[in-house]
Design a protein around this motif. Sequence first.
Motif, PDB file in Angstrom:
ATOM      1  N   GLY A 134     -13.767  27.948  30.755  1.00  0.00           N
ATOM      2  CA  GLY A 134     -14.794  28.910  31.077  1.00  0.00           C
ATOM      3  C   GLY A 134     -15.130  29.903  29.990  1.00  0.00           C
ATOM      4  O   GLY A 134     -16.006  30.757  30.196  1.00  0.00           O
ATOM      5  N   VAL A 135     -14.474  29.829  28.832  1.00  0.00           N
ATOM      6  CA  VAL A 135     -14.772  30.801  27.769  1.00  0.00           C
ATOM      7  C   VAL A 135     -15.981  30.393  26.935  1.00  0.00           C
ATOM      8  O   VAL A 135     -16.418  31.139  26.053  1.00  0.00           O
ATOM      9  CB  VAL A 135     -13.550  31.010  26.837  1.00  0.00           C
ATOM     10  N   GLY A 136     -16.510  29.197  27.189  1.00  0.00           N
ATOM     11  CA  GLY A 136     -17.714  28.775  26.479  1.00  0.00           C
ATOM     12  C   GLY A 136     -17.454  27.902  25.267  1.00  0.00           C
ATOM     13  O   GLY A 136     -18.337  27.725  24.424  1.00  0.00           O
ATOM     14  N   LYS A 137     -16.252  27.324  25.183  1.00  0.00           N
ATOM     15  CA  LYS A 137     -15.925  26.557  23.975  1.00  0.00           C
ATOM     16  C   LYS A 137     -16.737  25.267  23.859  1.00  0.00           C
ATOM     17  O   LYS A 137     -17.113  24.861  22.748  1.00  0.00           O
ATOM     18  CB  LYS A 137     -14.425  26.251  23.910  1.00  0.00           C
ATOM     19  N   SER A 138     -17.039  24.615  24.984  1.00  0.00           N
ATOM     20  CA  SER A 138     -17.805  23.365  24.905  1.00  0.00           C
ATOM     21  C   SER A 138     -19.244  23.615  24.484  1.00  0.00           C
ATOM     22  O   SER A 138     -19.829  22.832  23.724  1.00  0.00           O
ATOM     23  CB  SER A 138     -17.757  22.628  26.250  1.00  0.00           C
ATOM     24  N   SER A 139     -19.836  24.709  24.979  1.00  0.00           N
ATOM     25  CA  SER A 139     -21.202  25.049  24.550  1.00  0.00           C
ATOM     26  C   SER A 139     -21.231  25.325  23.055  1.00  0.00           C
ATOM     27  O   SER A 139     -22.140  24.887  22.334  1.00  0.00           O
ATOM     28  CB  SER A 139     -21.693  26.272  25.319  1.00  0.00           C
ATOM     29  N   LEU A 140     -20.202  26.037  22.568  1.00  0.00           N
ATOM     30  CA  LEU A 140     -20.117  26.320  21.136  1.00  0.00           C
ATOM     31  C   LEU A 140     -19.876  25.045  20.340  1.00  0.00           C
ATOM     32  O   LEU A 140     -20.512  24.817  19.305  1.00  0.00           O
ATOM     33  CB  LEU A 140     -18.989  27.321  20.867  1.00  0.00           C
ATOM     34  N   ALA A 141     -18.965  24.210  20.827  1.00  0.00           N
ATOM     35  CA  ALA A 141     -18.630  22.973  20.113  1.00  0.00           C
ATOM     36  C   ALA A 141     -19.846  22.064  19.990  1.00  0.00           C
ATOM     37  O   ALA A 141     -20.098  21.479  18.927  1.00  0.00           O
ATOM     38  CB  ALA A 141     -17.499  22.253  20.833  1.00  0.00           C
ATOM     39  N   LYS A 142     -20.614  21.942  21.067  1.00  0.00           N
ATOM     40  CA  LYS A 142     -21.812  21.104  21.029  1.00  0.00           C
ATOM     41  C   LYS A 142     -22.814  21.634  20.012  1.00  0.00           C
ATOM     42  O   LYS A 142     -23.386  20.874  19.217  1.00  0.00           O
ATOM     43  CB  LYS A 142     -22.439  21.056  22.417  1.00  0.00           C
ATOM     44  N   ALA A 143     -23.022  22.962  20.020  1.00  0.00           N
ATOM     45  CA  ALA A 143     -23.974  23.561  19.081  1.00  0.00           C
ATOM     46  C   ALA A 143     -23.509  23.389  17.639  1.00  0.00           C
ATOM     47  O   ALA A 143     -24.319  23.092  16.736  1.00  0.00           O
ATOM     48  CB  ALA A 143     -24.158  25.045  19.403  1.00  0.00           C
ATOM     49  N   LEU A 144     -22.212  23.569  17.384  1.00  0.00           N
ATOM     50  CA  LEU A 144     -21.680  23.411  16.030  1.00  0.00           C
ATOM     51  C   LEU A 144     -21.829  21.974  15.546  1.00  0.00           C
ATOM     52  O   LEU A 144     -22.175  21.728  14.381  1.00  0.00           O
ATOM     53  CB  LEU A 144     -20.204  23.816  15.993  1.00  0.00           C
ATOM     54  N   ALA A 145     -21.559  21.023  16.428  1.00  0.00           N
ATOM     55  CA  ALA A 145     -21.674  19.613  16.044  1.00  0.00           C
ATOM     56  C   ALA A 145     -23.105  19.294  15.628  1.00  0.00           C
ATOM     57  O   ALA A 145     -23.339  18.576  14.643  1.00  0.00           O
ATOM     58  CB  ALA A 145     -21.238  18.721  17.202  1.00  0.00           C
ATOM     59  N   GLU A 146     -24.075  19.852  16.372  1.00  0.00           N
ATOM     60  CA  GLU A 146     -25.480  19.605  16.041  1.00  0.00           C
ATOM     61  C   GLU A 146     -25.861  20.257  14.714  1.00  0.00           C
ATOM     62  O   GLU A 146     -26.517  19.644  13.872  1.00  0.00           O
ATOM     63  CB  GLU A 146     -26.370  20.136  17.165  1.00  0.00           C
ATOM     64  N   ARG A 147     -25.447  21.496  14.517  1.00  0.00           N
ATOM     65  CA  ARG A 147     -25.823  22.234  13.306  1.00  0.00           C
ATOM     66  C   ARG A 147     -25.086  21.726  12.065  1.00  0.00           C
ATOM     67  O   ARG A 147     -25.617  21.802  10.949  1.00  0.00           O
ATOM     68  CB  ARG A 147     -25.534  23.727  13.504  1.00  0.00           C
ATOM     69  N   CYS A 148     -23.864  21.254  12.229  1.00  0.00           N
ATOM     70  CA  CYS A 148     -23.042  20.813  11.087  1.00  0.00           C
ATOM     71  C   CYS A 148     -23.088  19.309  10.871  1.00  0.00           C
ATOM     72  O   CYS A 148     -22.384  18.785   9.996  1.00  0.00           O
ATOM     73  CB  CYS A 148     -21.586  21.246  11.280  1.00  0.00           C
ATOM     74  N   HIS A 149     -23.882  18.611  11.668  1.00  0.00           N
ATOM     75  CA  HIS A 149     -23.955  17.138  11.584  1.00  0.00           C
ATOM     76  C   HIS A 149     -22.566  16.520  11.738  1.00  0.00           C
ATOM     77  O   HIS A 149     -22.156  15.661  10.958  1.00  0.00           O
ATOM     78  CB  HIS A 149     -24.598  16.706  10.264  1.00  0.00           C
ATOM     79  N   ALA A 150     -21.878  16.993  12.772  1.00  0.00           N
ATOM     80  CA  ALA A 150     -20.506  16.549  13.025  1.00  0.00           C
ATOM     81  C   ALA A 150     -20.448  15.730  14.316  1.00  0.00           C
ATOM     82  O   ALA A 150     -21.355  15.779  15.150  1.00  0.00           O
ATOM     83  CB  ALA A 150     -19.573  17.751  13.133  1.00  0.00           C
ATOM     84  N   VAL A 151     -19.367  14.997  14.474  1.00  0.00           N
ATOM     85  CA  VAL A 151     -19.101  14.265  15.717  1.00  0.00           C
ATOM     86  C   VAL A 151     -18.339  15.195  16.659  1.00  0.00           C
ATOM     87  O   VAL A 151     -17.337  15.795  16.263  1.00  0.00           O
ATOM     88  CB  VAL A 151     -18.281  12.994  15.444  1.00  0.00           C
ATOM     89  N   TRP A 152     -18.798  15.286  17.876  1.00  0.00           N
ATOM     90  CA  TRP A 152     -18.200  16.155  18.890  1.00  0.00           C
ATOM     91  C   TRP A 152     -17.240  15.346  19.750  1.00  0.00           C
ATOM     92  O   TRP A 152     -17.653  14.402  20.428  1.00  0.00           O
ATOM     93  CB  TRP A 152     -19.307  16.784  19.741  1.00  0.00           C
TER      94      TRP A 152
END
Length: 533
Positions: free
Chosen positions: A355-373
Motif C-alpha cells: 500500500g505504500v505505492g511501490k508498484s505504481s512507482l516501479a511501473k512508472a520507472l520501468a516506462e521512463r528508464c526503458h526497463a523490464v518490470w
Amino acid sequence: MELKELIAALTWPRAYPFAVDQVEVRQTHISVVFLAGPWAYKIKKPVAFSFVDFSTLEKRRYYCERELVLNRRLAPQVYRGVVPIAETEHGLELEESGPVVEWAVKMVRLPDQATLEWQVQHGAVEPTILTRLAERIARFHAEAERSPEIARYARAEAIAQLCRDNLQVGQQQIGRTISELVWHRLQELYEITLEKLRPRLDERVAQGIPCDTHGDMRLEHIYLFPDKSPPEDIAIIDCVEFNDSFRYADPVADMAFVVMDLLYEGRADLARVFADSYFDTSGNVAGRELLSWYVSYRAAVRGKVRSLLADEPEVPPDSRQRACAEARRYWMLAWQVLEHPDRRPILILVGGLPGVGKSSLAKALAERCHAVWLRSDTVRKELAGLFPTVSAEAKFRQGIYTPDWTQRTYAELLARAESLLSAGRRVVVDATFVQEQHRQQFLELAWRWAVPAVFLLCQADPAVVRERLRQRHGDVSDANWAIYEELARTWQALSPATERQTRILRTDGELAPVVAAALQVVQQTLDRAWLAA
C-alpha cells in the motif's frame, strides 16, 4: 616433464634451498607462482597462444630474463634473479646444479595486505594514496623509452587488431562468460569508437607519445609500503615481458589499468581522483579523450585472460569457477564503459510495505528508464498457475504466501533479473523486500554482473496506506491492512552494506513528484558508477 608433475614436485618443501613449512601455489593462464617462506618463484607454462609463445625451455628462460630486467624499472628491490630448477638425486630442486628442467624468476615475497587491491577492497585507501600513485606512474611514463618502433604499436590499426583478438576469444565464450547480445554490442561499439578516435590515436603516434609502458598495471600488482621512503614506498610488479605489442603503448593505455580495476571494485570515486591526478601531473590533458576507450580495452583483456584460465584443466575447479565469474564481470565492464549512458543497465529495487505505492512507482520507472518490470505479486501467481488478478487472499503466511512460496517467488525473480542483466537490460524489481537476505541477494547479483544498483525504499503514513488498501479492488496484490501490520512487525533492519545503496522515498502524496525524485536517484546512481562526475 608434464606441467602437472612439475607443479606437484614444486609444492614439496624439500624442493627449496631453505627450510619451509608450506608452499602456496597460484596460477594464471600462462604462469605458476610458488610462495615459499620469504621468497616467490615464478615459472612460465609451456603454452603457445596467438599472443605468447613459451613452447620451449629456451624461450621460457629468455622471457624469465626479460621479466627480470623490465620489472626492475618499477620494483628493483623485489626482483632478485633467474634461477634453475634442476633434476638431482633427491628429485627436483630449485637453485641447484644438475640437468635443468625449468627456469624461474626469484622474487621477494610481498604481503597480500600491501596490495592496492586488498586495501581498496577493505576500505583502507585514502584519495591521497591515489594521487601519490598517479604522480609516480606519470613520472615513469615521462622517463620511459620512446622510439618510432615503439610508437607504431599504438597506431589505430594495431590497436584495432588487438581488440579483434579479444573479441575472438569472447565470441568463443558466448553463453558462458558473455551473452550474445553484449558481445555483438561490444563489437559494434569498438568499431564506432575506434573510427571516431582514429585521427587522435595516429596523431599521438606521430608526436612520439607512446612509450615502453608496464603493460599490466593492475591493483593486485601495486604494493604500498607507507613506512618506507620513496621510491620503495610503492612497488609495481609483474609487467608484460612476453609480448612487446602489449607493452608498447600510449601512456593512457597503461594508467587505464588502474582506472579499470577501481571501476571493477565499484570505486569510481577513487578512479576519478587517480585519473585527475595523472592528467594534471603528466600534462597529457588530450589523453582524457582516450581514457574510456582504453579502460574498455583493458577490461576486455581481463575478460579474455580470465576466460582462458577458466578453461585450463590443471587449474583447481574452485579457481576455474571464480575465474569464470570474474570474466563475466570484466566483459560487462568493457561494454558499459563505452555504452551511451542512456543504454547502460541498472538494477532498481523498489521495496516497502503493502500500500505504500511501490508498484505504481516501479511501473512508472520501468516506462521512463526503458526497463523490464518484474513484479513479485505477478510472478508469485504465475508460479501458482493463477491469473494475476485472481484473488489468492489468505491469512499471514498461509496459502501461496507461506515462507516456502515466498522463497520460490524471490528465487524466480532473481533468476529472471540475472537473465535480463546478463543480456544488458535494465531491470526494476518490485517486491516488499521485508527480509534482508533478499535485498542482499539482488544487490550481490548486480555486483556479479558489474551493474549499478539502488534500493528505493518507499514509505508512507500508515493512515494513508490503510485508506489505499481499503479502496483497492481487482489488484494483483492480495495484501490487506492485517497483512500490512504483520509485515511491518516482521520487517528486518537494513545491513550497513544495504543501507549504503538505499534511498528512502516518501510516497504519501501524488505519484509525479515521487517519480521525478526516483529518476534523479537513478541518474545519480549511474553517474557514481562511472567516470562521469
